[in-house]
Design a protein around this motif. Structure first.
Motif, PDB file in Angstrom:
ATOM      1  N   GLN A  83       0.816  -1.216   0.000  1.00  0.00           N
ATOM      2  CA  GLN A  83       0.000   0.000   0.000  1.00  0.00           C
ATOM      3  C   GLN A  83       0.852   1.270   0.000  1.00  0.00           C
ATOM      4  O   GLN A  83       0.328   2.361  -0.186  1.00  0.00           O
ATOM      5  N   GLU A  84       2.156   1.127   0.188  1.00  0.00           N
ATOM      6  CA  GLU A  84       3.011   2.309   0.298  1.00  0.00           C
ATOM      7  C   GLU A  84       3.726   2.597  -1.017  1.00  0.00           C
ATOM      8  O   GLU A  84       4.400   1.741  -1.578  1.00  0.00           O
ATOM      9  N   LEU A  85       3.558   3.821  -1.496  1.00  0.00           N
ATOM     10  CA  LEU A  85       4.287   4.289  -2.674  1.00  0.00           C
ATOM     11  C   LEU A  85       5.573   4.967  -2.221  1.00  0.00           C
ATOM     12  O   LEU A  85       5.550   5.837  -1.350  1.00  0.00           O
ATOM     13  N   ARG A  86       6.684   4.560  -2.819  1.00  0.00           N
ATOM     14  CA  ARG A  86       7.978   5.118  -2.452  1.00  0.00           C
ATOM     15  C   ARG A  86       8.622   5.762  -3.676  1.00  0.00           C
ATOM     16  O   ARG A  86       8.653   5.160  -4.747  1.00  0.00           O
ATOM     17  N   PRO A  87       9.156   6.970  -3.525  1.00  0.00           N
ATOM     18  CA  PRO A  87       9.800   7.620  -4.666  1.00  0.00           C
ATOM     19  C   PRO A  87      11.291   7.292  -4.731  1.00  0.00           C
ATOM     20  O   PRO A  87      11.956   7.169  -3.700  1.00  0.00           O
ATOM     21  N   TYR A  88      11.815   7.137  -5.943  1.00  0.00           N
ATOM     22  CA  TYR A  88      13.260   7.046  -6.122  1.00  0.00           C
ATOM     23  C   TYR A  88      13.859   8.421  -5.812  1.00  0.00           C
ATOM     24  O   TYR A  88      13.356   9.446  -6.252  1.00  0.00           O
ATOM     25  N   ALA A  89      14.959   8.428  -5.065  1.00  0.00           N
ATOM     26  CA  ALA A  89      15.578   9.689  -4.678  1.00  0.00           C
ATOM     27  C   ALA A  89      16.332  10.341  -5.832  1.00  0.00           C
ATOM     28  O   ALA A  89      16.356  11.569  -5.953  1.00  0.00           O
ATOM     29  N   LEU A  90      16.940   9.546  -6.695  1.00  0.00           N
ATOM     30  CA  LEU A  90      17.808  10.092  -7.733  1.00  0.00           C
ATOM     31  C   LEU A  90      17.339   9.737  -9.138  1.00  0.00           C
ATOM     32  O   LEU A  90      18.135   9.519 -10.042  1.00  0.00           O
ATOM     33  N   ALA A  91      16.031   9.635  -9.332  1.00  0.00           N
ATOM     34  CA  ALA A  91      15.486   9.351 -10.657  1.00  0.00           C
ATOM     35  C   ALA A  91      14.124  10.020 -10.790  1.00  0.00           C
ATOM     36  O   ALA A  91      13.368  10.100  -9.812  1.00  0.00           O
ATOM     37  N   ARG A  92      13.824  10.496 -11.979  1.00  0.00           N
ATOM     38  CA  ARG A  92      12.513  11.083 -12.242  1.00  0.00           C
ATOM     39  C   ARG A  92      12.198  10.952 -13.726  1.00  0.00           C
ATOM     40  O   ARG A  92      13.082  10.701 -14.546  1.00  0.00           O
ATOM     41  N   TRP A  93      10.913  11.140 -14.065  1.00  0.00           N
ATOM     42  CA  TRP A  93      10.481  11.120 -15.448  1.00  0.00           C
ATOM     43  C   TRP A  93      10.755  12.469 -16.104  1.00  0.00           C
ATOM     44  O   TRP A  93      10.803  13.500 -15.421  1.00  0.00           O
ATOM     45  N   SER A  94      10.879  12.461 -17.407  1.00  0.00           N
ATOM     46  CA  SER A  94      11.113  13.705 -18.138  1.00  0.00           C
ATOM     47  C   SER A  94       9.868  14.585 -18.154  1.00  0.00           C
ATOM     48  O   SER A  94       9.962  15.798 -18.345  1.00  0.00           O
ATOM     49  N   MET A  95       8.693  13.978 -17.970  1.00  0.00           N
ATOM     50  CA  MET A  95       7.423  14.681 -17.891  1.00  0.00           C
ATOM     51  C   MET A  95       6.473  13.826 -17.065  1.00  0.00           C
ATOM     52  O   MET A  95       6.778  12.653 -16.797  1.00  0.00           O
ATOM     53  N   PRO A  96       5.344  14.344 -16.606  1.00  0.00           N
ATOM     54  CA  PRO A  96       4.414  13.529 -15.823  1.00  0.00           C
ATOM     55  C   PRO A  96       4.001  12.266 -16.574  1.00  0.00           C
ATOM     56  O   PRO A  96       3.869  12.284 -17.809  1.00  0.00           O
ATOM     57  N   PRO A  97       3.809  11.144 -15.865  1.00  0.00           N
ATOM     58  CA  PRO A  97       3.455   9.878 -16.521  1.00  0.00           C
ATOM     59  C   PRO A  97       2.272   9.978 -17.474  1.00  0.00           C
ATOM     60  O   PRO A  97       2.288   9.361 -18.548  1.00  0.00           O
ATOM     61  N   ALA A  98       1.237  10.733 -17.116  1.00  0.00           N
ATOM     62  CA  ALA A  98       0.076  10.857 -17.996  1.00  0.00           C
ATOM     63  C   ALA A  98       0.474  11.449 -19.344  1.00  0.00           C
ATOM     64  O   ALA A  98      -0.042  11.049 -20.394  1.00  0.00           O
ATOM     65  N   GLN A  99       1.412  12.391 -19.341  1.00  0.00           N
ATOM     66  CA  GLN A  99       1.861  12.990 -20.600  1.00  0.00           C
ATOM     67  C   GLN A  99       2.709  12.008 -21.409  1.00  0.00           C
ATOM     68  O   GLN A  99       2.631  11.963 -22.641  1.00  0.00           O
ATOM     69  N   LEU A 100       3.531  11.214 -20.713  1.00  0.00           N
ATOM     70  CA  LEU A 100       4.323  10.202 -21.404  1.00  0.00           C
ATOM     71  C   LEU A 100       3.411   9.172 -22.076  1.00  0.00           C
ATOM     72  O   LEU A 100       3.624   8.794 -23.225  1.00  0.00           O
ATOM     73  N   VAL A 101       2.395   8.727 -21.345  1.00  0.00           N
ATOM     74  CA  VAL A 101       1.447   7.755 -21.893  1.00  0.00           C
ATOM     75  C   VAL A 101       0.682   8.365 -23.058  1.00  0.00           C
ATOM     76  O   VAL A 101       0.501   7.734 -24.100  1.00  0.00           O
ATOM     77  N   ALA A 102       0.230   9.602 -22.899  1.00  0.00           N
ATOM     78  CA  ALA A 102      -0.512  10.280 -23.975  1.00  0.00           C
ATOM     79  C   ALA A 102       0.345  10.414 -25.224  1.00  0.00           C
ATOM     80  O   ALA A 102      -0.140  10.212 -26.354  1.00  0.00           O
ATOM     81  N   GLN A 103       1.609  10.739 -25.043  1.00  0.00           N
ATOM     82  CA  GLN A 103       2.527  10.884 -26.170  1.00  0.00           C
ATOM     83  C   GLN A 103       2.673   9.572 -26.935  1.00  0.00           C
ATOM     84  O   GLN A 103       2.620   9.537 -28.166  1.00  0.00           O
ATOM     85  N   ARG A 104       2.823   8.457 -26.186  1.00  0.00           N
ATOM     86  CA  ARG A 104       2.987   7.174 -26.845  1.00  0.00           C
ATOM     87  C   ARG A 104       1.683   6.704 -27.491  1.00  0.00           C
ATOM     88  O   ARG A 104       1.690   6.166 -28.595  1.00  0.00           O
ATOM     89  N   VAL A 105       0.555   6.905 -26.813  1.00  0.00           N
ATOM     90  CA  VAL A 105      -0.737   6.528 -27.382  1.00  0.00           C
ATOM     91  C   VAL A 105      -1.006   7.297 -28.670  1.00  0.00           C
ATOM     92  O   VAL A 105      -1.446   6.732 -29.674  1.00  0.00           O
TER      93      VAL A 105
END
Length: 204
Positions: A83-105
């Motif tokens: 149930q716990e979401l944990r963030p990577y400390a030294l990694a991130r997406w180039s844009m929000p996931p919804a935008q990445l998915v929209a771009q690929r779709v």
């Protein structure tokens, strides 16, 4: 090293200066490590021969049940606390996931037919997408998967044509952020291709 009173003044000054520089160097914190930025990589584009002749499709902005603007890369430890979401400390997406998915779709859909913005007067067909799940889950410290789940709603004008859920889970090649990014990119590609096939069958 203590400085003897018998040491000449120039030598004592040089030794004192060197000691000061050494202490300053030890007290200075190291430069912060920059974050690694991930995206889905370049897609394979293979447009259909008659794509430009098919009715266009309007793609609405993808909606999510969480923050639209966050670029954090998150994961779950299913073996510890799913149930716990944990963030990577030294990694991130180039844009929000919804935008990445929209771009690929959009890229995959565009291989079959013209894709226009919502409100374009050239089409009656509108595709609405809700991104319901997007993340990396560790089943063990050594193994994880990337999962993408979305709900697609196809409209013609104000009339519902069809609605369906799509999901894909792909093993991550490595148990880290890089592996999660690759697994999620592939899961998004699989989902987008299934979605495009479904849309094409219902716009005939």
């Amino acid at each position: 090293m203590p400085i003897s009173s018998h040491t000449s003044k120039p030598v004592r000054a040089l030794l004192a200066l060197s000691l000061t520089a050494l202490l300053a160097g030890c007290a200075t914190p190291s430069a912060p490590v920059s974050k690694t930025i991930y995206d889905f990589g370049a897609p394979t584009v293979q447009a259909a021969e008659n794509a430009a002749d098919l009715p266009p499709l309007a793609l609405a902005e993808i909606q999510t049940s969480w923050g639209q603007s966050s670029t954090a890369m998150q994961y779950r430890l299913a073996y510890a606390n799913a149930q716990e979401l944990r963030p990577y400390a030294l990694a991130r997406w180039s844009m929000p996931p919804a935008q990445l998915v929209a771009q690929r779709v959009r890229t995959v859909l565009s291989q079959q037919r013209p894709v226009v913005s919502l409100g374009d007067s050239t089409t009656e067909f509108v595709l609405q997408i809700a991104l319901e799940q997007f993340g990396q889950t560790f089943e063990s410290p050594q193994a994880s998967t990337g999962t993408v789940q979305l709900r697609a709603t196809l409209l013609k004008g104000d009339q519902l044509v069809a609605q369906r859920d799509f999901a894909a889970t792909v093993p991550a090649p490595t148990a880290d952020a890089a592996g999660g990014a690759r697994g999620l990119a592939q899961a998004t590609q699989v989902t987008a291709e299934e979605l495009a096939t479904w849309v094409s069958a219902r716009m005939r």
